[in-house]
Motif scaffolding. Structure first.
Motif, mmCIF file in Angstrom:
data_model
loop_
_atom_site.group_PDB
_atom_site.id
_atom_site.type_symbol
_atom_site.label_atom_id
_atom_site.label_comp_id
_atom_site.label_asym_id
_atom_site.label_seq_id
_atom_site.Cartn_x
_atom_site.Cartn_y
_atom_site.Cartn_z
ATOM 1 N N TRP A 77 14.263 94.778 -35.767
ATOM 2 C CA TRP A 77 13.543 93.513 -35.777
ATOM 3 C C TRP A 77 12.082 93.819 -36.049
ATOM 4 C CZ3 TRP A 77 13.511 90.199 -30.673
ATOM 5 C CH2 TRP A 77 12.842 88.988 -30.878
ATOM 6 N N LEU A 78 11.520 93.173 -37.057
ATOM 7 C CA LEU A 78 10.102 93.296 -37.380
ATOM 8 C C LEU A 78 9.388 92.118 -36.739
ATOM 9 C CD1 LEU A 78 7.867 94.720 -39.172
ATOM 10 C CD2 LEU A 78 8.365 92.909 -40.829
ATOM 11 N N LYS A 79 8.613 92.394 -35.695
ATOM 12 C CA LYS A 79 7.909 91.343 -34.968
ATOM 13 C C LYS A 79 6.461 91.282 -35.466
ATOM 14 C CE LYS A 79 9.274 90.698 -30.677
ATOM 15 N NZ LYS A 79 9.541 90.898 -29.237
ATOM 16 N N VAL A 80 6.175 90.251 -36.246
ATOM 17 C CA VAL A 80 4.881 90.121 -36.914
ATOM 18 C C VAL A 80 3.874 89.456 -35.978
ATOM 19 C CG1 VAL A 80 3.673 89.137 -38.899
ATOM 20 C CG2 VAL A 80 6.017 89.996 -39.145
ATOM 21 N N ILE A 91 1.402 86.111 -40.893
ATOM 22 C CA ILE A 91 2.104 84.868 -41.185
ATOM 23 C C ILE A 91 1.071 83.862 -41.681
ATOM 24 C CG2 ILE A 91 3.534 83.004 -40.267
ATOM 25 C CD1 ILE A 91 4.963 85.699 -40.230
ATOM 26 N N ALA A 92 1.318 83.288 -42.859
ATOM 27 C CA ALA A 92 0.410 82.299 -43.443
ATOM 28 C C ALA A 92 0.550 80.964 -42.715
ATOM 29 C CB ALA A 92 0.726 82.128 -44.927
ATOM 30 N N LYS A 93 -0.396 80.065 -42.962
ATOM 31 C CA LYS A 93 -0.333 78.740 -42.338
ATOM 32 C C LYS A 93 0.955 78.004 -42.681
ATOM 33 C CE LYS A 93 -5.246 77.904 -41.833
ATOM 34 N NZ LYS A 93 -6.399 77.114 -42.267
ATOM 35 N N ASN A 94 1.500 78.263 -43.875
ATOM 36 C CA ASN A 94 2.759 77.618 -44.268
ATOM 37 C C ASN A 94 3.975 78.361 -43.707
ATOM 38 O OD1 ASN A 94 2.949 79.893 -45.873
ATOM 39 N ND2 ASN A 94 2.930 78.788 -47.814
ATOM 40 N N LEU A 95 3.733 79.339 -42.838
ATOM 41 C CA LEU A 95 4.734 80.137 -42.128
ATOM 42 C C LEU A 95 5.462 81.154 -43.004
ATOM 43 C CD1 LEU A 95 6.164 77.435 -39.707
ATOM 44 C CD2 LEU A 95 4.335 79.092 -39.300
ATOM 45 N N ASN A 96 4.938 81.424 -44.197
ATOM 46 C CA ASN A 96 5.485 82.486 -45.038
ATOM 47 C C ASN A 96 4.977 83.840 -44.562
ATOM 48 O OD1 ASN A 96 6.996 80.906 -46.795
ATOM 49 N ND2 ASN A 96 5.305 80.630 -48.219
ATOM 50 N N LEU A 97 5.799 84.866 -44.756
ATOM 51 C CA LEU A 97 5.406 86.228 -44.444
ATOM 52 C C LEU A 97 4.437 86.715 -45.515
ATOM 53 C CD1 LEU A 97 5.804 88.842 -42.760
ATOM 54 C CD2 LEU A 97 7.717 89.378 -44.298
#
Length: 125
Positions: A77-80, A91-97
């Motif tokens: 699991w990669l926990k960002v 994590i961007a504001k649009n929730l993209n990695l």
């Protein structure tokens, strides 16, 4: 999973694999998985903005029926936790990695056949 916040907070991850075509990075909102091989390579470059944790990966019945010859690698699991555009993972504001170029290169060298890649503009954050 705590769904009272957005994005939800996951405390334990069990991921059901429906199919796999070789990507070393798997995204499943709000979680990310990477192969152990990719995790090792990332550790060697000293990345920022994420940590690794255990994940239990199970296969769906469809996976077993449609891809019986596929042997899955081990995943973590990669926990960002990093800031997009500053750390290697964010994590961007649009929730993209969001990945740094050097982290992207680690993944790209190991296989991202189904990834959708878009440039990130830190000025839009």
């Amino acid at each position: 999973m705590d769904t009272s916040v957005h994005p939800p907070i996951v405390s334990k991850l069990v991921y059901q694999m429906e199919g796999w075509i070789g990507d070393v990075l798997i995204t499943s909102f709000p979680c990310f998985l990477v192969t152990e091989e990719a995790a090792h390579a990332l550790s060697e470059i000293g990345f920022t903005g994420a940590t690794f944790a255990p994940v239990e990966v199970v296969t769906a019945e469809d996976f077993r029926e449609l891809q019986p010859e596929v042997e899955l690698p081990s995943f973590v699991w990669l926990k960002v936790s990093g800031k997009a555009g500053r750390d290697d993972f964010g994590i961007a504001k649009n929730l993209n990695l969001v990945l740094s170029e050097r982290v992207f290169d680690v993944f790209d060298e190991r296989g991202l056949p189904s990834a959708t890649i878009k440039p990130f503009d830190v000025r839009q954050e």
